[in-house]
Write an enzyme that holds these catalytic residues in place. Sequence first.
Site, PDB file in Angstrom:
ATOM      1  N   CYS A  75       0.937  -1.404   0.438  1.00 49.88           N
ATOM      2  CA  CYS A  75       0.283  -0.500  -0.069  1.00 49.88           C
ATOM      3  C   CYS A  75       0.909   0.639   0.414  1.00 49.88           C
ATOM      4  O   CYS A  75       1.390   1.601  -1.082  1.00 49.88           O
ATOM      5  CB  CYS A  75      -1.459  -0.187   1.260  1.00 49.88           C
ATOM      6  SG  CYS A  75      -2.484   1.038   0.877  1.00 49.88           S
ATOM      7  N   HIS A 167      -3.682  -5.331   1.953  1.00 44.30           N
ATOM      8  CA  HIS A 167      -2.506  -5.623   3.377  1.00 44.30           C
ATOM      9  C   HIS A 167      -3.024  -7.030   3.604  1.00 44.30           C
ATOM     10  O   HIS A 167      -3.455  -7.352   4.315  1.00 44.30           O
ATOM     11  CB  HIS A 167      -3.900  -4.847   4.259  1.00 44.30           C
ATOM     12  CG  HIS A 167      -3.053  -3.415   3.673  1.00 44.30           C
ATOM     13  ND1 HIS A 167      -2.174  -2.158   5.051  1.00 44.30           N
ATOM     14  CD2 HIS A 167      -3.661  -2.559   3.631  1.00 44.30           C
ATOM     15  CE1 HIS A 167      -1.809  -1.008   4.545  1.00 44.30           C
ATOM     16  NE2 HIS A 167      -2.996  -1.330   3.832  1.00 44.30           N
ATOM     17  N   GLU A 169      -1.249  -8.599   5.202  1.00 45.36           N
ATOM     18  CA  GLU A 169      -0.431  -8.284   6.711  1.00 45.36           C
ATOM     19  C   GLU A 169      -1.567  -8.292   7.449  1.00 45.36           C
ATOM     20  O   GLU A 169      -1.376  -8.706   8.867  1.00 45.36           O
ATOM     21  CB  GLU A 169       0.913  -7.559   7.335  1.00 45.36           C
ATOM     22  CG  GLU A 169       0.185  -5.641   7.512  1.00 45.36           C
ATOM     23  CD  GLU A 169      -0.456  -4.951   6.319  1.00 45.36           C
ATOM     24  OE1 GLU A 169      -0.169  -5.966   5.308  1.00 45.36           O
ATOM     25  OE2 GLU A 169      -0.639  -4.624   6.113  1.00 45.36           O
TER      26      GLU A 169
HETATM   27  N1  GLN Z   1      -3.811   6.288   1.057  1.00 47.58           N
HETATM   28  C1  GLN Z   1      -2.447   5.740   1.004  1.00 47.58           C
HETATM   29  C2  GLN Z   1      -1.717   6.980   1.256  1.00 47.58           C
HETATM   30  O1  GLN Z   1      -1.175   7.324   0.575  1.00 47.58           O
HETATM   31  C3  GLN Z   1      -2.212   4.349   1.500  1.00 47.58           C
HETATM   32  C4  GLN Z   1      -3.091   3.605   2.596  1.00 47.58           C
HETATM   33  C5  GLN Z   1      -2.725   2.882   3.416  1.00 47.58           C
HETATM   34  O2  GLN Z   1      -1.461   2.590   3.138  1.00 47.58           O
HETATM   35  N2  GLN Z   1      -2.904   1.430   3.337  1.00 47.58           N
HETATM   36  O3  GLN Z   1      -0.440   6.472   1.099  1.00 47.58           O
END
Ligand code: GLN
Length: 189
Positions: A75, A167, A169
Amino acid sequence: MGVVAMQGSFAKHAYSMGRLGIKSRAVRTPEDLKLVDALILPGGESTTMTLLLENEGLWEPLDAALETLPVFGTCAGAILLGRQIDDERVRCFNRIDYLAERNAYGRQIDSFTTSLIIPSVMENDFHAIFIRAPKFHEINADIEILAAFGSDPVLLRKGKVLVASFHPELTEDSSIHKYFVDEIVLKSR
Ligand code: GLN
């Protein structure tokens, strides 16, 4: 396994690795980087993570470590590993060639879960949790797409760099972590 522990879901990555019998070290200083064989760059908030990495003097040492160490970015971690995006608050490591679009599925309230089929990683479906996830655009042809959600690639690999827009994890299933260890970390030694 070094888990960059500035902010975000780093503890959960350590649990996922623990289920595989692998010890993790929280990476907070340049010294920590010398003691690990591979890295995880967790989810969180890419703007905040940029700020903390720079303020803690970890951005440059981490960039240097990424020359040699395999890395799994999830992410926000995947955003930081991509090509530099048009947002001065985010500083990217340019380790895998795509443009990440932040919060591409909407706001926190638009977070969702779905089942992914990832044949090169596991036989069963993977329960994937997307939280303010990015989308990847202008993906270089040399990047392997391991899983997609509809037409969006969501799990990608280029050499020793693995990234997920979701995610892994946050589920009990450590299959993707196992793939990172078995197919990337151990084979790139
Ligand atoms: N939207 C977040 C960002 O721009 C990332 C979200 C996440 O890691 N769950 O960093």
